[in-house]
Scaffold this motif. Sequence first.
Motif, PDB file in Angstrom:
ATOM      1  N   THR A  21       0.975  -1.652  -0.389  1.00 54.41           N
ATOM      2  CA  THR A  21      -0.166   0.100   0.260  1.00 54.41           C
ATOM      3  C   THR A  21       1.154   1.491   0.130  1.00 54.41           C
ATOM      4  OG1 THR A  21       0.119   0.165   2.895  1.00 54.41           O
ATOM      5  CG2 THR A  21      -2.268  -1.182   1.375  1.00 54.41           C
ATOM      6  N   GLY A  22       0.589   2.205  -0.258  1.00 55.53           N
ATOM      7  CA  GLY A  22       0.907   3.717  -0.529  1.00 55.53           C
ATOM      8  C   GLY A  22       2.251   3.266  -1.479  1.00 55.53           C
ATOM      9  N   SER A  23       2.518   2.930  -1.937  1.00 56.87           N
ATOM     10  CA  SER A  23       3.985   2.238  -2.920  1.00 56.87           C
ATOM     11  C   SER A  23       3.428   3.198  -4.823  1.00 56.87           C
ATOM     12  CB  SER A  23       3.552   0.917  -3.460  1.00 56.87           C
ATOM     13  OG  SER A  23       2.100   0.122  -4.303  1.00 56.87           O
ATOM     14  N   ALA A  24       3.294   3.987  -4.752  1.00 53.19           N
ATOM     15  CA  ALA A  24       3.353   4.907  -6.009  1.00 53.19           C
ATOM     16  C   ALA A  24       4.104   5.953  -6.075  1.00 53.19           C
ATOM     17  CB  ALA A  24       1.860   5.611  -6.056  1.00 53.19           C
ATOM     18  N   ARG A  25       4.672   6.544  -4.011  1.00 50.43           N
ATOM     19  CA  ARG A  25       5.482   7.337  -4.473  1.00 50.43           C
ATOM     20  C   ARG A  25       6.553   7.349  -2.836  1.00 50.43           C
ATOM     21  NH1 ARG A  25       4.058  11.188  -6.201  1.00 50.43           N
ATOM     22  NH2 ARG A  25       1.822  10.748  -6.961  1.00 50.43           N
ATOM     23  N   TYR A  46      -2.386   2.205  -4.735  1.00 50.61           N
ATOM     24  CA  TYR A  46      -2.559   3.663  -4.078  1.00 50.61           C
ATOM     25  C   TYR A  46      -3.631   4.402  -3.995  1.00 50.61           C
ATOM     26  CZ  TYR A  46      -3.179   4.580  -9.227  1.00 50.61           C
ATOM     27  OH  TYR A  46      -3.708   4.204 -10.269  1.00 50.61           O
ATOM     28  N   LEU A  47      -3.843   5.802  -3.798  1.00 48.13           N
ATOM     29  CA  LEU A  47      -5.539   5.842  -2.790  1.00 48.13           C
ATOM     30  C   LEU A  47      -5.864   7.174  -4.533  1.00 48.13           C
ATOM     31  CD1 LEU A  47      -7.514   6.254  -1.652  1.00 48.13           C
ATOM     32  CD2 LEU A  47      -6.575   7.720  -0.604  1.00 48.13           C
ATOM     33  N   THR A  48      -5.327   7.981  -4.840  1.00 48.35           N
ATOM     34  CA  THR A  48      -5.993   8.369  -5.536  1.00 48.35           C
ATOM     35  C   THR A  48      -5.391   8.894  -6.960  1.00 48.35           C
ATOM     36  OG1 THR A  48      -4.465  10.474  -5.186  1.00 48.35           O
ATOM     37  CG2 THR A  48      -5.626  10.505  -3.345  1.00 48.35           C
ATOM     38  N   GLU A  49      -6.214   9.492  -7.849  1.00 47.70           N
ATOM     39  CA  GLU A  49      -5.878   9.729  -9.413  1.00 47.70           C
ATOM     40  C   GLU A  49      -4.834  10.608  -9.264  1.00 47.70           C
ATOM     41  OE1 GLU A  49      -8.469  11.592 -13.375  1.00 47.70           O
ATOM     42  OE2 GLU A  49      -9.905  11.511 -10.901  1.00 47.70           O
ATOM     43  N   ALA A  50      -3.973  11.529  -8.572  1.00 49.57           N
ATOM     44  CA  ALA A  50      -3.312  12.365  -8.784  1.00 49.57           C
ATOM     45  C   ALA A  50      -1.716  12.078  -8.893  1.00 49.57           C
ATOM     46  CB  ALA A  50      -3.305  13.220  -7.503  1.00 49.57           C
ATOM     47  N   SER A  51      -2.203  10.171  -8.358  1.00 53.84           N
ATOM     48  CA  SER A  51      -0.710   9.640  -8.415  1.00 53.84           C
ATOM     49  C   SER A  51      -1.051   8.503  -9.326  1.00 53.84           C
ATOM     50  CB  SER A  51      -0.834   8.471  -6.822  1.00 53.84           C
ATOM     51  OG  SER A  51      -0.540   9.150  -6.295  1.00 53.84           O
ATOM     52  N   ASP A  52      -2.456   8.258 -10.684  1.00 46.25           N
ATOM     53  CA  ASP A  52      -2.329   7.820 -11.464  1.00 46.25           C
ATOM     54  C   ASP A  52      -0.857   7.523 -12.681  1.00 46.25           C
ATOM     55  OD1 ASP A  52      -4.919   6.364 -10.767  1.00 46.25           O
ATOM     56  OD2 ASP A  52      -5.735   7.339 -12.608  1.00 46.25           O
ATOM     57  N   LYS A  53      -0.270   8.563 -13.088  1.00 43.60           N
ATOM     58  CA  LYS A  53       0.973   8.768 -13.762  1.00 43.60           C
ATOM     59  C   LYS A  53       2.001   8.100 -12.923  1.00 43.60           C
ATOM     60  CE  LYS A  53       3.953  11.533 -16.835  1.00 43.60           C
ATOM     61  NZ  LYS A  53       4.885  10.698 -16.519  1.00 43.60           N
ATOM     62  N   VAL A  71       1.999  -4.378 -11.677  1.00 46.54           N
ATOM     63  CA  VAL A  71       0.659  -3.608 -12.266  1.00 46.54           C
ATOM     64  C   VAL A  71       0.195  -2.014 -11.171  1.00 46.54           C
ATOM     65  CG1 VAL A  71      -1.167  -5.536 -10.800  1.00 46.54           C
ATOM     66  CG2 VAL A  71      -2.259  -4.717 -12.627  1.00 46.54           C
ATOM     67  N   PRO A  72      -0.697  -1.269 -10.695  1.00 48.44           N
ATOM     68  CA  PRO A  72      -1.246  -0.558 -10.458  1.00 48.44           C
ATOM     69  C   PRO A  72      -2.482  -0.991 -10.054  1.00 48.44           C
ATOM     70  CG  PRO A  72      -1.085   0.323 -12.772  1.00 48.44           C
ATOM     71  CD  PRO A  72      -0.446  -0.791 -12.507  1.00 48.44           C
ATOM     72  N   CYS A  73      -2.564  -0.156  -8.876  1.00 47.19           N
ATOM     73  CA  CYS A  73      -4.281  -0.576  -8.184  1.00 47.19           C
ATOM     74  C   CYS A  73      -4.553   0.683  -7.221  1.00 47.19           C
ATOM     75  CB  CYS A  73      -4.260  -2.194  -7.813  1.00 47.19           C
ATOM     76  SG  CYS A  73      -6.007  -2.561  -7.458  1.00 47.19           S
ATOM     77  N   ARG A  74      -5.281   1.113  -7.974  1.00 47.83           N
ATOM     78  CA  ARG A  74      -6.054   2.783  -7.432  1.00 47.83           C
ATOM     79  C   ARG A  74      -7.338   2.034  -6.400  1.00 47.83           C
ATOM     80  NH1 ARG A  74      -9.272   6.324  -9.630  1.00 47.83           N
ATOM     81  NH2 ARG A  74      -8.244   6.916 -11.599  1.00 47.83           N
ATOM     82  N   ALA A  75      -7.187   2.350  -5.079  1.00 47.24           N
ATOM     83  CA  ALA A  75      -7.821   1.660  -4.566  1.00 47.24           C
ATOM     84  C   ALA A  75      -8.313   1.834  -2.857  1.00 47.24           C
ATOM     85  CB  ALA A  75      -8.010  -0.306  -4.240  1.00 47.24           C
ATOM     86  N   ASP A  76      -9.479   2.133  -1.802  1.00 44.42           N
ATOM     87  CA  ASP A  76      -9.778   2.829  -1.104  1.00 44.42           C
ATOM     88  C   ASP A  76      -9.528   1.153  -0.154  1.00 44.42           C
ATOM     89  OD1 ASP A  76      -9.951   3.437   1.407  1.00 44.42           O
ATOM     90  OD2 ASP A  76     -11.967   5.201   0.775  1.00 44.42           O
ATOM     91  N   VAL A  77      -8.664   1.146   0.319  1.00 39.95           N
ATOM     92  CA  VAL A  77      -8.265  -0.022   0.935  1.00 39.95           C
ATOM     93  C   VAL A  77      -9.142   0.528   2.628  1.00 39.95           C
ATOM     94  CG1 VAL A  77      -5.987  -0.538   1.508  1.00 39.95           C
ATOM     95  CG2 VAL A  77      -6.007   0.892   2.916  1.00 39.95           C
ATOM     96  N   THR A  78      -9.607   1.247   3.088  1.00 37.92           N
ATOM     97  CA  THR A  78     -10.284   1.024   4.660  1.00 37.92           C
ATOM     98  C   THR A  78     -11.885   0.820   3.827  1.00 37.92           C
ATOM     99  OG1 THR A  78     -11.056   3.850   3.289  1.00 37.92           O
ATOM    100  CG2 THR A  78      -9.532   3.317   4.620  1.00 37.92           C
ATOM    101  N   CYS A  83     -10.764  -3.427  -0.901  1.00 39.33           N
ATOM    102  CA  CYS A  83      -9.728  -4.852  -0.456  1.00 39.33           C
ATOM    103  C   CYS A  83      -9.857  -5.309  -1.333  1.00 39.33           C
ATOM    104  CB  CYS A  83     -10.343  -4.402   0.812  1.00 39.33           C
ATOM    105  SG  CYS A  83      -9.295  -3.350   2.277  1.00 39.33           S
ATOM    106  N   ASP A  84     -11.357  -5.558  -1.710  1.00 36.64           N
ATOM    107  CA  ASP A  84     -12.331  -6.696  -2.908  1.00 36.64           C
ATOM    108  C   ASP A  84     -11.511  -6.670  -3.908  1.00 36.64           C
ATOM    109  OD1 ASP A  84     -13.149  -7.853  -0.708  1.00 36.64           O
ATOM    110  OD2 ASP A  84     -15.379  -7.241  -1.271  1.00 36.64           O
ATOM    111  N   LEU A  85     -11.132  -4.904  -4.844  1.00 36.97           N
ATOM    112  CA  LEU A  85     -10.553  -4.764  -5.833  1.00 36.97           C
ATOM    113  C   LEU A  85      -8.525  -5.023  -6.242  1.00 36.97           C
ATOM    114  CD1 LEU A  85     -10.628  -3.792  -8.517  1.00 36.97           C
ATOM    115  CD2 LEU A  85     -10.437  -1.027  -7.193  1.00 36.97           C
ATOM    116  N   ILE A  86      -8.062  -4.700  -4.769  1.00 35.03           N
ATOM    117  CA  ILE A  86      -6.876  -5.096  -4.755  1.00 35.03           C
ATOM    118  C   ILE A  86      -7.062  -7.014  -5.234  1.00 35.03           C
ATOM    119  CG2 ILE A  86      -5.471  -4.961  -2.914  1.00 35.03           C
ATOM    120  CD1 ILE A  86      -5.596  -3.155  -1.804  1.00 35.03           C
ATOM    121  N   ILE A  87      -7.442  -7.631  -4.356  1.00 38.54           N
ATOM    122  CA  ILE A  87      -7.409  -9.029  -4.686  1.00 38.54           C
ATOM    123  C   ILE A  87      -7.713  -9.260  -6.187  1.00 38.54           C
ATOM    124  CG2 ILE A  87      -8.750 -11.133  -4.101  1.00 38.54           C
ATOM    125  CD1 ILE A  87      -6.457  -9.869  -1.973  1.00 38.54           C
TER     126      ILE A  87
END
Length: 291
Positions: A21-25, A46-53, A71-78, A83-87
């Motif tokens: 988690t939190g691995s875009a930067r 990662y969480l936000t659209e700003a980190s897509d690139k 593979v990148p995965c924008r998802a809210d772990v809260t 979490c299902d999307l990450i899996i």
Amino acid sequence: MSSNTNPSAQRVHKGKTALITGSARSIGAAIARNLAAKGANICIIYLTEASDKAAKDLAEELSAAHGVKAVPCRADVTTKEGCDLIISTSQSSLPPNPKTGKLQVDILVHSAALFHTAPIEAVTPEDFYKVYTTNVLGPILLTQACKPFLPTDRSGRIVNVSSVGSQVGLQYLTLYGGTKGAIEAMTRTWARELAENCTVNSINPGSTMTDMLQHASDEVKQAIALFYPLTPLSGVREWDSDEMKKFGEKYGGRVAYPEEIAGIVGMICSPESSWMTGSLVSANGGQWMSS
């Protein structure tokens, strides 16, 4: 040939899957680079659209440099949905375990966190719920989602990223330090609950040259700087970066590079660390020393 020069020995995670988690930067990205260099396939969470690139660029970098799948995965772990999307993303986009043909979460690193600083009188209920939801509930929900996919031979690794602020009582960290104390307690609990699946350990970085530190107020940086004279490894050296030298000149000491924190995570994730669980590993240059 020694293990230091044998490429196969260095790629100890070849074929394994790591979710970070939190691995875009910042620290999370450094951890992704460390584990990918050792052969792990990576889900960059990662969480936000700003980190897509940033996430997309990192995935391409890891794949090109290390021959792994990232593979990148924008998802809210809260949220359960996040979490299902990450899996599901890991199942569809990362190579399956070669023995079972199914997803296996070999490494799970909880690196994402919401940093919050404020004097006690300024803390609000809204702040509390936001920070604790991100920093405590998020790791709980993602670990729940990953549990059915953990190894069953104790070979798995979970690493929780805490903070030295929880040990030394840094000023203005009522909420942030509290959440990190919680995740350290969860580390010990999970180490027992998940003993047949994986080891569970935590690290407590001190200040690190990341966006989080750079965006902190000067008041906060000055409060942190009070500890530099007591931190053995905080002295600036000639081989440090210009940015680090400038920081050290202003505040009286250097902080960690993200890759230094990632190296400690990499150590915990190695096969050689299989007999360590429930531990808090010092990752702060000696600001707080493990006992």
